[in-house]
Scaffold this active site. Structure first.
Site, PDB file in Angstrom:
ATOM      1  CG  ASN A 169      11.875  31.450  10.063  1.00  0.00           C
ATOM      2  OD1 ASN A 169      11.329  32.191   9.303  1.00  0.00           O
ATOM      3  ND2 ASN A 169      12.273  30.355   9.246  1.00  0.00           N
ATOM      4  CE1 TYR A 170      17.404  33.476  10.666  1.00  0.00           C
ATOM      5  CE2 TYR A 170      15.908  31.681   9.807  1.00  0.00           C
ATOM      6  CZ  TYR A 170      17.015  32.218  10.682  1.00  0.00           C
ATOM      7  OH  TYR A 170      17.867  31.131  10.927  1.00  0.00           O
ATOM      8  N   GLY A 245       7.086  32.241   3.635  1.00  0.00           N
ATOM      9  CA  GLY A 245       6.199  31.631   4.533  1.00  0.00           C
ATOM     10  C   GLY A 245       6.047  30.233   4.227  1.00  0.00           C
ATOM     11  CG  ASP A 247       1.334  24.721   2.659  1.00  0.00           C
ATOM     12  OD1 ASP A 247       2.514  24.756   2.223  1.00  0.00           O
ATOM     13  OD2 ASP A 247       0.981  23.733   2.950  1.00  0.00           O
ATOM     14  CD  GLU A 264      12.929  34.233   0.001  1.00  0.00           C
ATOM     15  OE1 GLU A 264      13.963  34.499  -0.371  1.00  0.00           O
ATOM     16  OE2 GLU A 264      12.348  34.400   1.041  1.00  0.00           O
ATOM     17  NE  ARG A 297      18.742  27.621  10.552  1.00  0.00           N
ATOM     18  CZ  ARG A 297      19.375  26.383   9.957  1.00  0.00           C
ATOM     19  NH1 ARG A 297      19.014  25.199  10.531  1.00  0.00           N
ATOM     20  NH2 ARG A 297      19.995  26.590   9.074  1.00  0.00           N
ATOM     21  CB  CYS A 298      12.873  27.723   5.181  1.00  0.00           C
ATOM     22  SG  CYS A 298      14.379  28.841   4.678  1.00  0.00           S
ATOM     23  CB  THR A 299      17.913  26.282   5.018  1.00  0.00           C
ATOM     24  OG1 THR A 299      18.203  27.019   6.239  1.00  0.00           O
ATOM     25  CG2 THR A 299      17.702  26.935   3.958  1.00  0.00           C
ATOM     26  CD  GLU A 391       8.533  23.513   6.413  1.00  0.00           C
ATOM     27  OE1 GLU A 391       7.426  23.986   6.172  1.00  0.00           O
ATOM     28  OE2 GLU A 391       9.372  24.280   6.418  1.00  0.00           O
TER      29      GLU A 391
END
Ligand code: NAP
Length: 478
Positions: A169-170, A245, A247, A264, A297-299, A391
């Protein structure tokens, strides 16, 4: 960067080369990996499928290059990083174009990712000079029973070869957030980019190549994580793994040897809304936080926990804003673009179907075309539904109605994830107490979770930062 000269250097026919020993190379495996455009669902690019033998060679040259890099003065390391940052920003358009085609990132956001990455590289160079330029001095008589007969000097030293694995994603920003700190601290880097995002990452590495870093110091090996991942992460030449990433990180942690790991991983970022919150502000932040880059996005806000008495009003406000989101291709800069892969879209659909079967209220009709999923707000989600805990990494947002703040905190803390969260209230005392009780690495007050600005701490439990966003507004109001 899309200039023919550059492409000739980093392309072999229609396959992008990998980067090792300061050169762009074709893999002897004779195999390539296709990158599928999430929008067209057709192959867009190809990258080399590097062999184990090539990984061995990369590790050897990374080890050798690191030894002399560690002796390179800090200011010189910083100088090269500043140069790479400037080149990266110069080439923002070409790199952003890859992000649009590989991961369907909306065009403007793709440019932002590259510019922000250049700024981060410069910031790391700047901070590195300060942090690494300092050490610690101890004298023995500060400890009971000792005379002043011993002195101790400490300073930070490099770890060695850092294996950097960012997520799709980034692929540029989360690569440089590993590369720049590692390099300024005197380490070498072996980058394994995500398959979707590998070409943007190779273009980014080309900018570091142009900046003139020593041969072997930075390498980029491509191939599917499922195929070369284990070989890389268990390689004896690796001194530290910096991974971002899902799991996969848990599996890597179990396999890696006695080396430092920086992990992360995913997030189920909770948004707790109290009855006194400014609901227009909340709705705007839920839209920004939950649906930007289609929720990948993780956030991203991944679950809304709202007090029942204001839930109807909030859901109506969010619904009205969801209706205004544009849905379509990333080239048109739409708010909602196709999710990264068909398997990802299928996974999201599985969560939606489960919620439907178990009685969630659909605020919009579920709609999907290929990898494109229309934004969906699910109200009255209950803890027995998968979407309450998992998620989705897509534009689907569950709302759980709660009867007390404690219930919200309990749900947040019962999650397997502990990345970020947020709380909305005009009462700063309550905001601080709830933030403190939430077992999340960062809690934003009156704003959606977010990583930036990039120099703010970005951490997971048990460390914690509380970001007081709009504190001034609260104080004026209150
Ligand atoms: P992922 O499937 O875990 O993949 C992440 C990286 O691991 C990719 O480069 C992937 O390469 C590689 N990989 C796959 N299998 C591997 C193996 N066996 N050994 C070594 N590497 C392997 O995650 P993703 O789908 O790319 O990203 C989404 C996830 O990242 C979400 O859970 C999100 O929350 C999380 N995320 C976290 C943060 C954070 O800072 N906490 C930031 C962004 C994203 P391939 O692409 O080649 O498989």
């Amino acid at each position: 960067m899309a200039a023919t000269g550059v492409l000739a250097e980093i392309l072999d026919g229609d396959v992008y080369k990998y980067y090792a020993d300061g050169e762009w190379k074709k893999s002897t495996s004779g195999k390539s990996v296709a990158i599928i455009n999430p929008t067209t669902r057709k192959p867009q690019y190809k990258v080399q499928a590097c062999s184990q033998e090539e990984v061995n060679k990369v590790m050897d040259s990374a080890k050798a290059a690191q030894k002399s890099w560690a002796k390179t003065p800090l200011w010189k390391r910083a100088e090269l990083l500043h140069k790479a940052a400037a080149i990266l920003k110069e080439h923002k358009a070409a790199i952003a174009e890859c992000l649009v085609k590989e991961i369907a990132k909306p065009a403007k956001d793709a440019v932002t990712e590259v510019v922000r990455s250049g700024d981060l590289v410069s910031y790391c160079a700047e901070e590195g000079v300060r942090i690494l330029g300092e050490g610690k001095f101890l004298v023995s008589d500060s400890f009971p029973g000792n005379e002043r007969t011993k002195y101790c000097l400490t300073s930070k030293i490099p770890l060695g070869v850092i294996l950097a694995i960012p997520p799709f994603n980034y692929p540029v920003n989360l690569a440089v957030s590993k590369i720049a700190p590692a390099l300024i601290a005197g380490n070498s880097i072996v980058l394994k980019p995500p398959t979707q995002g590998a070409v943007a990452a190779l273009h980014m590495v080309y900018c570091f190549h142009l900046a003139g870093f020593p041969k072997g110091l930075i390498s980029c090996v491509t191939g599917k994580g499922s195929e070369i991942g284990d070989f890389l992460t268990m390689h004896p030449g690796v001194n530290c793994i910096s991974f971002t990433g899902g799991d996969t990180g848990i599996a890597i942690s179990k396999k890696a040897g006695m080396i430092p790991l920086q992990m992360e991983l995913g997030g189920k970022d909770a948004c707790i809304v109290l009855e006194d919150a400014d609901l227009d502000l909340v709705a705007a932040n839920i839209i920004k936080g939950g649906f930007s880059y289609s929720g990948q996005r993780c956030t991203a806000v991944k679950v809304v926990l709202v007090i029942e008495s204001v839930a109807d009003t909030l859901v109506e406000k969010v619904k009205a804003k969801v209706a205004k989101l544009s849905v379509g291709p990333p080239e048109d800069d739409c708010d909602i673009t196709p999710v990264v892969s068909e398997s990802s879209a299928n996974f999201i659909e599985g969560l939606v179907n489960d919620a439907k079967q178990k009685g969630a209220t659909f605020c919009q009709e579920y709609k999907r075309e290929g990898n494109l999923i229309w934004p969906l707000l699910l109200d009255n989600v209950r803890p027995d539904m998968r979407i309450a805990w998992e998620e989705p990494f897509g534009p689907v947002l569950p709302v759980i109605r709660i009867n007390s703040v404690e219930e919200g905190i309990h749900h947040c803390n019962a999650s397997n994830f502990g990345l970020q969260g947020c709380v909305f209230t005009k009462d700063i005392n309550k905001a601080m107490m709830i933030s403190d009780a939430m077992e999340s690495g960062t809690v934003q007050i009156n704003s959606a979770p977010a990583r930036g600005p990039d120099h703010f701490p970005f951490q997971v439990k048990p460390t914690k930062s509380i970001q007081l966003v709009r504190l001034i507004d609260i104080m004026v109001d209150g």
